[in-house]
Design a protein around this motif. Structure first.
Motif, PDB file in Angstrom:
ATOM      1  N   GLU A 152       0.935  -1.147   0.309  1.00 36.26           N
ATOM      2  CA  GLU A 152       0.228   0.018  -0.106  1.00 36.26           C
ATOM      3  C   GLU A 152       0.885   1.378   0.312  1.00 36.26           C
ATOM      4  N   GLY A 154       1.408   5.146   1.030  1.00 40.25           N
ATOM      5  CA  GLY A 154       0.931   5.753   2.073  1.00 40.25           C
ATOM      6  C   GLY A 154       0.485   6.756   1.955  1.00 40.25           C
ATOM      7  N   THR A 155       0.036   7.460   3.195  1.00 39.11           N
ATOM      8  CA  THR A 155      -0.286   9.278   2.480  1.00 39.11           C
ATOM      9  C   THR A 155       0.521  10.311   3.333  1.00 39.11           C
ATOM     10  N   SER A 157       2.606  10.214   7.102  1.00 35.44           N
ATOM     11  CA  SER A 157       3.222   9.821   8.629  1.00 35.44           C
ATOM     12  C   SER A 157       2.825  10.650   9.791  1.00 35.44           C
ATOM     13  N   ILE A 162      -1.963   8.744   8.902  1.00 34.82           N
ATOM     14  CA  ILE A 162      -2.127   7.468  10.276  1.00 34.82           C
ATOM     15  C   ILE A 162      -3.392   7.008  10.191  1.00 34.82           C
ATOM     16  N   ASP A 165      -5.095   5.820   6.233  1.00 37.40           N
ATOM     17  CA  ASP A 165      -3.713   4.658   5.632  1.00 37.40           C
ATOM     18  C   ASP A 165      -4.309   3.164   6.776  1.00 37.40           C
ATOM     19  N   CYS A 169      -5.950   0.459   4.513  1.00 34.24           N
ATOM     20  CA  CYS A 169      -5.439  -0.994   4.786  1.00 34.24           C
ATOM     21  C   CYS A 169      -6.260  -2.078   5.760  1.00 34.24           C
ATOM     22  N   ASN A 236       9.698   5.202   7.692  1.00 32.21           N
ATOM     23  CA  ASN A 236       8.505   5.979   7.779  1.00 32.21           C
ATOM     24  C   ASN A 236       7.009   4.910   6.678  1.00 32.21           C
ATOM     25  N   ASP A 237       7.859   3.489   7.146  1.00 33.22           N
ATOM     26  CA  ASP A 237       7.089   2.498   6.480  1.00 33.22           C
ATOM     27  C   ASP A 237       6.824   1.757   8.005  1.00 33.22           C
ATOM     28  N   CYS A 297       2.303  -0.395   4.575  1.00 27.96           N
ATOM     29  CA  CYS A 297       2.684   0.248   3.916  1.00 27.96           C
ATOM     30  C   CYS A 297       3.695   1.924   4.292  1.00 27.96           C
ATOM     31  N   ASN A 299       5.786   4.707   2.560  1.00 28.31           N
ATOM     32  CA  ASN A 299       5.487   6.385   2.597  1.00 28.31           C
ATOM     33  C   ASN A 299       7.116   6.682   2.150  1.00 28.31           C
TER      34      ASN A 299
END
Length: 300
Positions: A152, A154-155, A157, A162, A165, A169, A236-237, A297, A299
């Motif tokens: 996925e 992400g948009t 952090s 979050i 996202d 998810c 970030n992931d 996810c 980012n």
């Protein structure tokens, strides 16, 4: 996980010290993986394909063979060993030796956790039972099921990103289909777990625990359990896993549990070199089960 030790050890104090500090209380294998006991050097997982759906009996039963996936995991042997001079034991210099044993016990306790996190991190390149990367945008359709994507984008952090996202998810995972075209996760409530780096802990705790975010009611309270791992180097992931049933994203395969043993008195090393050896050994591995039960996810 269980723990074995050699009863032939003469220095029972060090063995006791190891047992005292060895713990699997926070084992990620128990929290995130399907745990499989292995009886050989490797195991083949033919059950990773979907079990058949119930259907009306029309004359004869429909026979469904095991999956053709043929996913195989080979056990790896791991060890850690320290050397202790006999004179140090005779002279009562046990403080530093005890600390080494304590450190070895704590390191051994955390080793499986390292393998579990490594499996998540390497999931964008290491392949699962369907022949593509475990986290992939292109898991192909099997049977009557649809193709799916468990990698996925992400948009961000921030707390609000979050929250968005996390909802995405969960929705995405619940839409995954099995090989009969049915919802993979069925209709029952599911338990989810988020694995995230320390940099995201504050925001995730807000998302999963605060009743209000930016003056808006937070609908994500209690949506998932949270595991923070400093082993995740990317700040970030994060990972979203289903963790309440037999079908899980990861497999922990155990052949031989952690074993503490020693070479002490009346051995070649003690006679020729006056050195005692203390070590741990285990055989196990971590691999991939159902990609439908895990989403990464990412980012940028």
């Amino acid at each position: 996980m269980s723990l074995l030790y050699s009863p032939t050890s003469l220095e029972k104090g060090l063995k006791t010290k190891f047992l005292e500090y060895f713990s699997t209380e926070n084992s990620l294998a128990d929290q995130l993986c399907f745990v499989e006991t292995s009886a050989s050097d490797k195991e083949k997982y033919e059950w990773l394909g979907q079990a058949p759906q119930m259907s009306e009996l029309m004359g004869e039963r429909k026979i469904t063979p095991l999956s053709d996936a043929g996913y195989e995991l080979t056990n790896t042997t791991y060890e850690a060993t320290i050397a202790v001079k006999r004179n140090h034991l005779e002279d009562g210099q046990t403080g530093s030796i005890n600390r080494r044993i304590q450190q070895m016990a704590q390191t051994a306790s955390q080793h499986v956790n390292k393998l579990v996190i490594d499996a998540l991190v390497n999931g964008t390149t290491d392949t699962g039972y369907d022949g593509v990367a475990f986290f992939s945008n292109s898991h192909t359709a099997r049977g009557d099921g649809a193709a799916f994507d468990n990698l996925e984008a992400g948009t961000g952090s921030t707390t609000s990103a979050i929250a968005t996202d996390l909802a995405t998810c969960k929705k995405t995972m619940l839409r995954f289909q099995d090989e009969a075209g049915e919802p993979f996760h069925g209709d029952s409530p599911a338990q989810f777990t988020v694995v995230a780096p320390p940099e995201m802990e504050k925001n995730f705790r807000e998302v999963l625990g605060a009743t209000m975010i930016s003056n808006t009611s937070n609908m994500q309270v209690g949506a998932a359990q949270l595991i923070i791992s400093p082993r995740l180097s990317d700040a970030n992931d994060w990972y979203f896993l289903r963790t309440d049933n037999l079908a899980r994203g990861l497999i922990f395969q155990q052949r031989s549990p952690i074993e503490f043993s020693a070479l002490e008195a009346n051995t070649e090393s003690s006679f020729l070199r006056e050195v005692y050896y203390y070590g741990v050994r285990a055989r196990y591995c971590v691999g991939y089960a159902f990609p439908q039960c895990a989403i990464k996810c990412v980012n940028s």
